[in-house]
Design a protein around this motif. Sequence first.
Motif, PDB file in Angstrom:
ATOM      1  N   PRO A  91      14.594  18.749  -7.991  1.00 30.93           N
ATOM      2  CA  PRO A  91      13.636  18.967  -6.901  1.00 30.93           C
ATOM      3  C   PRO A  91      12.212  19.150  -7.431  1.00 30.93           C
ATOM      4  CG  PRO A  91      15.462  20.539  -6.788  1.00 30.93           C
ATOM      5  CD  PRO A  91      15.560  19.825  -8.101  1.00 30.93           C
ATOM      6  N   VAL A  92      11.289  18.557  -6.723  1.00 34.18           N
ATOM      7  CA  VAL A  92       9.872  18.686  -7.033  1.00 34.18           C
ATOM      8  C   VAL A  92       9.176  19.023  -5.721  1.00 34.18           C
ATOM      9  CG1 VAL A  92       7.845  17.497  -7.970  1.00 34.18           C
ATOM     10  CG2 VAL A  92      10.114  16.931  -8.833  1.00 34.18           C
ATOM     11  N   THR A  93       8.116  19.800  -5.786  1.00 38.66           N
ATOM     12  CA  THR A  93       7.393  20.172  -4.572  1.00 38.66           C
ATOM     13  C   THR A  93       6.152  19.292  -4.434  1.00 38.66           C
ATOM     14  OG1 THR A  93       8.194  22.432  -4.731  1.00 38.66           O
ATOM     15  CG2 THR A  93       6.269  22.055  -3.334  1.00 38.66           C
ATOM     16  N   TYR A  94       6.012  18.716  -3.273  1.00 38.23           N
ATOM     17  CA  TYR A  94       4.868  17.874  -2.940  1.00 38.23           C
ATOM     18  C   TYR A  94       4.103  18.564  -1.821  1.00 38.23           C
ATOM     19  CZ  TYR A  94       7.927  14.637  -5.335  1.00 38.23           C
ATOM     20  OH  TYR A  94       8.745  14.062  -6.263  1.00 38.23           O
ATOM     21  N   GLU A  95       2.786  18.378  -1.834  1.00 37.66           N
ATOM     22  CA  GLU A  95       1.975  19.045  -0.820  1.00 37.66           C
ATOM     23  C   GLU A  95       1.079  18.043  -0.095  1.00 37.66           C
ATOM     24  OE1 GLU A  95      -0.456  23.192  -0.339  1.00 37.66           O
ATOM     25  OE2 GLU A  95       0.772  22.810  -2.107  1.00 37.66           O
ATOM     26  N   HIS A  96       1.090  18.135   1.235  1.00 35.66           N
ATOM     27  CA  HIS A  96       0.273  17.288   2.103  1.00 35.66           C
ATOM     28  C   HIS A  96      -0.566  18.203   2.983  1.00 35.66           C
ATOM     29  CE1 HIS A  96      -0.707  14.576   5.425  1.00 35.66           C
ATOM     30  NE2 HIS A  96      -0.468  13.585   4.590  1.00 35.66           N
ATOM     31  N   PRO A  97      -1.864  17.908   3.151  1.00 38.98           N
ATOM     32  CA  PRO A  97      -2.706  18.824   3.920  1.00 38.98           C
ATOM     33  C   PRO A  97      -2.294  18.980   5.381  1.00 38.98           C
ATOM     34  CG  PRO A  97      -3.921  16.854   3.284  1.00 38.98           C
ATOM     35  CD  PRO A  97      -2.595  16.784   2.624  1.00 38.98           C
ATOM     36  N   ARG A  98      -1.679  17.998   5.936  1.00 39.05           N
ATOM     37  CA  ARG A  98      -1.275  18.076   7.354  1.00 39.05           C
ATOM     38  C   ARG A  98       0.176  18.522   7.522  1.00 39.05           C
ATOM     39  NH1 ARG A  98      -0.772  13.010  11.368  1.00 39.05           N
ATOM     40  NH2 ARG A  98       0.166  14.101  13.104  1.00 39.05           N
ATOM     41  N   PHE A  99       1.062  17.986   6.676  1.00 38.52           N
ATOM     42  CA  PHE A  99       2.495  18.245   6.845  1.00 38.52           C
ATOM     43  C   PHE A  99       3.006  19.415   6.015  1.00 38.52           C
ATOM     44  CE2 PHE A  99       1.998  13.598   7.611  1.00 38.52           C
ATOM     45  CZ  PHE A  99       2.199  13.646   8.975  1.00 38.52           C
ATOM     46  N   GLY A 100       2.195  19.901   5.091  1.00 38.77           N
ATOM     47  CA  GLY A 100       2.589  21.047   4.294  1.00 38.77           C
ATOM     48  C   GLY A 100       3.377  20.666   3.060  1.00 38.77           C
ATOM     49  N   LYS A 101       4.174  21.629   2.595  1.00 40.14           N
ATOM     50  CA  LYS A 101       4.959  21.436   1.375  1.00 40.14           C
ATOM     51  C   LYS A 101       6.285  20.771   1.696  1.00 40.14           C
ATOM     52  CE  LYS A 101       2.992  25.139  -1.340  1.00 40.14           C
ATOM     53  NZ  LYS A 101       3.229  26.305  -2.164  1.00 40.14           N
ATOM     54  N   LEU A 102       6.712  19.955   0.750  1.00 40.69           N
ATOM     55  CA  LEU A 102       8.008  19.301   0.850  1.00 40.69           C
ATOM     56  C   LEU A 102       8.684  19.400  -0.499  1.00 40.69           C
ATOM     57  CD1 LEU A 102      10.126  17.392   2.225  1.00 40.69           C
ATOM     58  CD2 LEU A 102       8.782  15.496   1.266  1.00 40.69           C
ATOM     59  N   LEU A 125       0.825  -1.213   0.000  1.00 38.16           N
ATOM     60  CA  LEU A 125       0.000   0.000   0.000  1.00 38.16           C
ATOM     61  C   LEU A 125       0.857   1.262   0.000  1.00 38.16           C
ATOM     62  CD1 LEU A 125      -2.814  -1.030   2.502  1.00 38.16           C
ATOM     63  CD2 LEU A 125      -3.037  -0.727   0.025  1.00 38.16           C
ATOM     64  N   VAL A 126       1.902   1.266   0.813  1.00 35.08           N
ATOM     65  CA  VAL A 126       2.760   2.450   0.874  1.00 35.08           C
ATOM     66  C   VAL A 126       3.535   2.620  -0.431  1.00 35.08           C
ATOM     67  CG1 VAL A 126       4.719   3.503   2.075  1.00 35.08           C
ATOM     68  CG2 VAL A 126       2.830   2.495   3.379  1.00 35.08           C
ATOM     69  N   ASP A 127       3.992   1.524  -1.025  1.00 33.66           N
ATOM     70  CA  ASP A 127       4.648   1.621  -2.332  1.00 33.66           C
ATOM     71  C   ASP A 127       3.685   2.226  -3.358  1.00 33.66           C
ATOM     72  OD1 ASP A 127       6.855   0.380  -1.189  1.00 33.66           O
ATOM     73  OD2 ASP A 127       6.915  -1.284  -2.615  1.00 33.66           O
ATOM     74  N   THR A 128       2.439   1.806  -3.322  1.00 39.30           N
ATOM     75  CA  THR A 128       1.421   2.328  -4.235  1.00 39.30           C
ATOM     76  C   THR A 128       1.193   3.818  -3.991  1.00 39.30           C
ATOM     77  OG1 THR A 128       0.340   0.162  -4.340  1.00 39.30           O
ATOM     78  CG2 THR A 128      -0.983   2.070  -4.982  1.00 39.30           C
ATOM     79  N   LEU A 129       1.087   4.178  -2.734  1.00 40.77           N
ATOM     80  CA  LEU A 129       0.883   5.576  -2.360  1.00 40.77           C
ATOM     81  C   LEU A 129       1.994   6.458  -2.922  1.00 40.77           C
ATOM     82  CD1 LEU A 129      -0.163   7.030   1.002  1.00 40.77           C
ATOM     83  CD2 LEU A 129       2.043   7.692   0.072  1.00 40.77           C
ATOM     84  N   TRP A 130       3.252   6.053  -2.733  1.00 39.69           N
ATOM     85  CA  TRP A 130       4.355   6.903  -3.161  1.00 39.69           C
ATOM     86  C   TRP A 130       4.492   6.981  -4.674  1.00 39.69           C
ATOM     87  CZ3 TRP A 130       6.027  10.784  -0.735  1.00 39.69           C
ATOM     88  CH2 TRP A 130       5.947  10.811   0.664  1.00 39.69           C
ATOM     89  N   LEU A 131       4.124   5.919  -5.381  1.00 37.81           N
ATOM     90  CA  LEU A 131       4.141   6.023  -6.847  1.00 37.81           C
ATOM     91  C   LEU A 131       3.115   7.046  -7.295  1.00 37.81           C
ATOM     92  CD1 LEU A 131       5.239   5.202  -9.571  1.00 37.81           C
ATOM     93  CD2 LEU A 131       3.604   3.286  -9.567  1.00 37.81           C
ATOM     94  N   SER A 132       1.978   7.065  -6.650  1.00 34.24           N
ATOM     95  CA  SER A 132       0.948   8.059  -6.963  1.00 34.24           C
ATOM     96  C   SER A 132       1.461   9.471  -6.688  1.00 34.24           C
ATOM     97  CB  SER A 132      -0.317   7.766  -6.143  1.00 34.24           C
ATOM     98  OG  SER A 132      -1.322   8.705  -6.411  1.00 34.24           O
ATOM     99  N   VAL A 133       2.084   9.667  -5.547  1.00 34.28           N
ATOM    100  CA  VAL A 133       2.632  10.981  -5.189  1.00 34.28           C
ATOM    101  C   VAL A 133       3.698  11.407  -6.193  1.00 34.28           C
ATOM    102  CG1 VAL A 133       4.007  12.226  -3.461  1.00 34.28           C
ATOM    103  CG2 VAL A 133       2.094  10.762  -2.728  1.00 34.28           C
ATOM    104  N   MET A 134       4.633  10.499  -6.491  1.00 36.82           N
ATOM    105  CA  MET A 134       5.707  10.835  -7.424  1.00 36.82           C
ATOM    106  C   MET A 134       5.179  11.123  -8.821  1.00 36.82           C
ATOM    107  SD  MET A 134       8.920   8.387  -6.451  1.00 36.82           S
ATOM    108  CE  MET A 134       8.274   7.054  -5.471  1.00 36.82           C
TER     109      MET A 134
END
Length: 173
Positions: free
Chosen positions: A111-122, A51-60
């Motif tokens: 570098p790429v910017t990712y956004e999470h509603p709780r943790f913010g931008k990364l 599940l986590v591998d799937t999640l991160w492929l989606s994010v990337m």
Amino acid sequence: MKHHALQLYDYHVWANQRIVERLKELPEEICHKEIQSVFSSISEVLTHIYLVDTLWLSVMSGDSFDETMVKLERTKEETKGKTTGEMQTMFLDLSKQYKEFLDRREDLDQPVTYEHPRFGKLEASLSELVQHVVNHGTYHRGNITAMLRQLGHAGVSTDFVFYLYEMRHDTPR
């Protein structure tokens, strides 16, 4: 020369395969047996890694947080009740998706910017996120090894150095 992140991902696939092959040597009920541990069963750990591998492929891949959560919920349903062999097939299919995605990228260190509603931008590179996926898998493969020992069965070594030996020297498993 192959980017180190690609080598690390290949290691991740190799290590997951080693774990699954070991689990397939045991009676299927071992994977589903409830035990007192970080997860309630080995199959839950295996599913969590997937599940986590799937999640991160989606994010990337650039999916939004909401799109990723929808994919994750769908994937949770798809993994319910799967045998170890079925999970192995799912892992192999996912690894093909990862490899196709990573092979299409020209610069894994951009570098790429990712956004999470709780943790913010990364701001992080794809190579850093691949490192995270690999570290996460390594941590939980260790959980599986400990759980196997707790159930009276030997694990299998998935140390990176053994991957290197096998890839560079054709050392038998």
